[in-house]
Motif scaffolding. Structure first.
Motif, PDB file in Angstrom:
ATOM      1  N   THR A 152      99.772  28.892 -10.392  1.00 29.14           N
ATOM      2  CA  THR A 152      98.759  29.364 -11.438  1.00 29.14           C
ATOM      3  C   THR A 152      97.647  30.102 -11.008  1.00 29.14           C
ATOM      4  O   THR A 152      97.285  29.796 -10.022  1.00 29.14           O
ATOM      5  N   PHE A 153      97.525  31.204 -11.823  1.00 26.45           N
ATOM      6  CA  PHE A 153      96.452  32.161 -11.296  1.00 26.45           C
ATOM      7  C   PHE A 153      95.621  32.757 -12.368  1.00 26.45           C
ATOM      8  O   PHE A 153      96.321  32.848 -13.341  1.00 26.45           O
ATOM      9  N   ASP A 154      94.591  33.456 -12.375  1.00 26.37           N
ATOM     10  CA  ASP A 154      93.960  34.182 -13.540  1.00 26.37           C
ATOM     11  C   ASP A 154      94.233  35.626 -13.300  1.00 26.37           C
ATOM     12  O   ASP A 154      94.219  36.228 -11.855  1.00 26.37           O
ATOM     13  N   ARG A 190      87.583  42.741 -16.215  1.00 25.09           N
ATOM     14  CA  ARG A 190      87.580  41.810 -17.363  1.00 25.09           C
ATOM     15  C   ARG A 190      88.704  40.769 -17.047  1.00 25.09           C
ATOM     16  O   ARG A 190      89.815  41.048 -16.987  1.00 25.09           O
ATOM     17  N   ARG A 191      88.374  39.320 -17.284  1.00 24.50           N
ATOM     18  CA  ARG A 191      89.219  38.179 -17.008  1.00 24.50           C
ATOM     19  C   ARG A 191      90.080  38.229 -18.413  1.00 24.50           C
ATOM     20  O   ARG A 191      89.767  38.057 -19.344  1.00 24.50           O
ATOM     21  N   VAL A 192      91.372  38.537 -18.138  1.00 20.36           N
ATOM     22  CA  VAL A 192      92.329  38.681 -19.248  1.00 20.36           C
ATOM     23  C   VAL A 192      93.044  37.356 -19.845  1.00 20.36           C
ATOM     24  O   VAL A 192      93.675  37.322 -20.803  1.00 20.36           O
ATOM     25  N   GLY A 193      93.119  36.392 -18.771  1.00 15.26           N
ATOM     26  CA  GLY A 193      94.065  35.149 -18.983  1.00 15.26           C
ATOM     27  C   GLY A 193      94.695  34.630 -17.759  1.00 15.26           C
ATOM     28  O   GLY A 193      94.466  35.311 -16.760  1.00 15.26           O
ATOM     29  N   GLY A 219     102.931  50.676 -20.741  1.00 20.32           N
ATOM     30  CA  GLY A 219     102.502  50.820 -21.950  1.00 20.32           C
ATOM     31  C   GLY A 219     102.475  49.604 -22.739  1.00 20.32           C
ATOM     32  O   GLY A 219     102.294  49.471 -24.022  1.00 20.32           O
ATOM     33  N   PHE A 220     102.993  48.397 -22.090  1.00 16.78           N
ATOM     34  CA  PHE A 220     103.006  47.314 -22.855  1.00 16.78           C
ATOM     35  C   PHE A 220     102.072  46.179 -22.814  1.00 16.78           C
ATOM     36  O   PHE A 220     100.992  46.563 -21.996  1.00 16.78           O
ATOM     37  N   PRO A 221     101.778  45.424 -23.933  1.00 18.66           N
ATOM     38  CA  PRO A 221     100.174  44.639 -23.824  1.00 18.66           C
ATOM     39  C   PRO A 221     100.130  43.558 -22.987  1.00 18.66           C
ATOM     40  O   PRO A 221     101.215  42.841 -22.545  1.00 18.66           O
ATOM     41  N   SER A 222      99.066  43.327 -22.564  1.00 18.97           N
ATOM     42  CA  SER A 222      98.519  42.399 -21.516  1.00 18.97           C
ATOM     43  C   SER A 222      99.020  40.895 -21.747  1.00 18.97           C
ATOM     44  O   SER A 222      99.502  40.215 -21.240  1.00 18.97           O
ATOM     45  N   ALA A 223      98.800  40.424 -23.104  1.00 21.85           N
ATOM     46  CA  ALA A 223      98.970  39.111 -23.633  1.00 21.85           C
ATOM     47  C   ALA A 223     100.453  38.742 -23.326  1.00 21.85           C
ATOM     48  O   ALA A 223     100.921  37.727 -22.800  1.00 21.85           O
ATOM     49  N   GLN A 224     101.392  39.599 -23.831  1.00 21.46           N
ATOM     50  CA  GLN A 224     102.887  39.449 -24.057  1.00 21.46           C
ATOM     51  C   GLN A 224     103.454  39.489 -22.581  1.00 21.46           C
ATOM     52  O   GLN A 224     104.318  38.724 -22.260  1.00 21.46           O
TER      53      GLN A 224
END
Length: 484
Positions: free
Chosen positions: A269-271, A277-280, A306-311
């Motif tokens: 597990t890692f951030d 900026r910490r994104v998750g 070009g894909f989103p960070s969260a996904q």
């Protein structure tokens, strides 16, 4: 055998009937799968039958065991594995008939024609990073094509012909194949000299990665690991030449920084910190610190496409691994067996550290089969030093290329920094599982490491230890083993 690239790459669909010499290999079998999915006529040959050949037959390929000139009847294009020799009867016949000869790289370029290419290179971590990227993109709703050097654990395949416009490729540097690709996103995980039989020097090896960076199409991006000195040097030089560069790693200077790493027996597990900026967080279901960097590379490449960070992060957390990358093979009683492809000293160190973490209070017992006599010749000292991270080691002879006089597993043994009684050099294939089994005791983790066929030893070890009384475990601790 090295086949020069043709003056112009012909799109795959115009190659006619394609025949693969060495179709069972990881590289050629993936290309064949993609061509079959596109409705092309595919045939091929290999020296022995295998599950890969069975799967290709089921997909519609005509596959032969053994090489014969008659296999080329009706063929238009012949794709040849690097491992094939110039005097192979099918290669000789293809030249006589004037057929189009393609290398693996040229054939990959043909199937990638018209796609946005994400090419993952580096001495280590290519397969894992490219497979992580493919999974992450799928989670984002894309359907990328991909061709990688290992089979996914969940699907058992190494290639896919997607409906989307992105093609993820493992860009192999071993035969300079990656210098034929023109990626939109290029990843360099590390630059750690290997394949010195194919390169003039370590400097020549490094220069090849500079040339790879220059293959990026206008508007594309280079993704490089800032923690690796070689990759960092390539990135800095590329940026000076005007190439857009995004770095990743644990260094505070990384554009995409890996932080707060927590290693667990079977996961990590890692951030992720992007531009400060910490994104998750990401939870990858493979063990070892090096896999956190692979995941960060895939994440950064996904951003570059070009894909989103969260996904992308969610997709990485769904990744279940590829075959022979610290792959769990089974257990017998309190003894677990894993298998890993690691064959370069750097890869072996990373894998053995992961094994040490997964073993907990148990010991790590390794059966190592060197991949290639040439690598053993150049790196026998470093291979031995890496094996010092284990508790017990069985060393076998190298395989995978032509023998070299005097180059055997015995070269490695004197460099393993363990007591003599903890090391055995075993020349006999049939005896190797026995030598491993007699050394293990309850709580141990057994790791088969190196050349592909060493994976066959794990199941035999499980059978042997499963049929004995625990009182017999560790009987090999008092053996007088040879160190050369």
């Amino acid at each position: 055998m090295i086949i020069p690239p043709p003056p112009e790459i012909i799109p795959a669909e115009k190659l006619g009937h394609v025949h693969f010499v060495g179709i069972g290999g990881a590289g050629l079998s993936g290309i064949a799968r993609i061509m079959l999915a596109r409705g092309m006529t595919v045939s091929g040959s290999d020296v022995k039958d295998s599950p890969t050949l069975t799967a290709l037959r089921a997909l519609g390929a005509t596959v032969y065991v053994g090489h014969d000139p008659s296999h080329l009847d009706g063929v238009d294009t012949v794709v040849v594995s690097t491992a094939i020799k110039e005097n192979n009867p099918e290669v000789v016949e293809a030249r006589r008939r004037g057929l189009l000869l393609y290398s693996r790289a040229s054939a990959l370029s043909a199937v990638m024609d018209g796609r946005r290419v994400a090419a993952v290179s580096g001495a280590h971590g290519k397969t894992t990073t490219s497979s992580m990227l493919a999974v992450a993109l799928q989670h984002c709703g894309a359907d990328p094509s991909f061709a990688i050097g290992g089979n996914f654990n969940d699907t058992g395949t190494n290639a896919h012909d997607g409906t989307g416009d992105i093609f993820v490729v493992e860009a192999d540097e071993s035969d300079r194949a990656f210098l034929q690709y023109s990626p939109e996103v290029a990843v360099i995980t590390n630059v750690d000299p290997d394949h010195l039989d194919m390169y003039e020097s370590r400097e020549d090896y490094h220069r090849a990665f500079d040339a790879f960076a220059d293959r990026i199409v206008p508007g594309g991006v280079l993704v490089a690991c800032i923690d690796d000195p070689g990759a960092r040097r390539v990135a800095e030089a590329a940026r000076a030449r005007g190439i857009d560069v995004r770095t990743y790693g644990e260094s505070p200077e990384a554009d995409v920084r890996v932080d707060n790493v927590q290693l667990h027996p079977l996961s990590s597990t890692f951030d992720l910190v992007v531009d400060g900026r910490r994104v998750g967080s990401v939870d990858v279901h493979v063990a070892g610190r090096h896999y956190t960097l692979n995941a960060a590379a895939a994440f950064t490449a996904g951003l570059g496409l070009g894909f989103p960070s969260a996904q992308l992060r969610e997709g990485l957390s769904s990744y279940t691994g590829t075959r022979r990358r610290f792959e769990y093979k089974g257990s017998a009683g309190d003894i677990r067996v894993y298998d890993d492809y690691g064959h370069h000293p750097t890869e072996m160190v990373a894998t053995l550290r992961a094994a040490r973490s997964a073993a907990g209070d148990g010991r790590v017992v390794v059966c190592f089969r060197p991949l290639r006599h040439t690598r053993t010749k150049f790196f026998h000292k470093e291979l031995g030093e890496a094996l010092g991270l284990a508790d017990e080691v069985v060393v076998m002879d190298p395989t995978g290329d032509d023998p070299i006089p005097g180059v055997t597993g015995a070269l490695i043994v004197p460099h393993i920094p363990l007591p003599a009684e903890r090391i055995v050099y075993e020349r006999s294939w049939s005896a190797a599982p026995v030598r491993v089994a007699e050394r293990v005791r309850p709580g141990d983790l057994v790791l088969t490491l190196g050349a592909p066929d060493v994976a066959l030893i794990g199941p035999e070890v499980l059978e042997l230890v499963g049929g004995r009384d625990d009182a017999d475990a560790g009987a090999g601790d008092n053996d007088q083993d040879i160190r050369g």
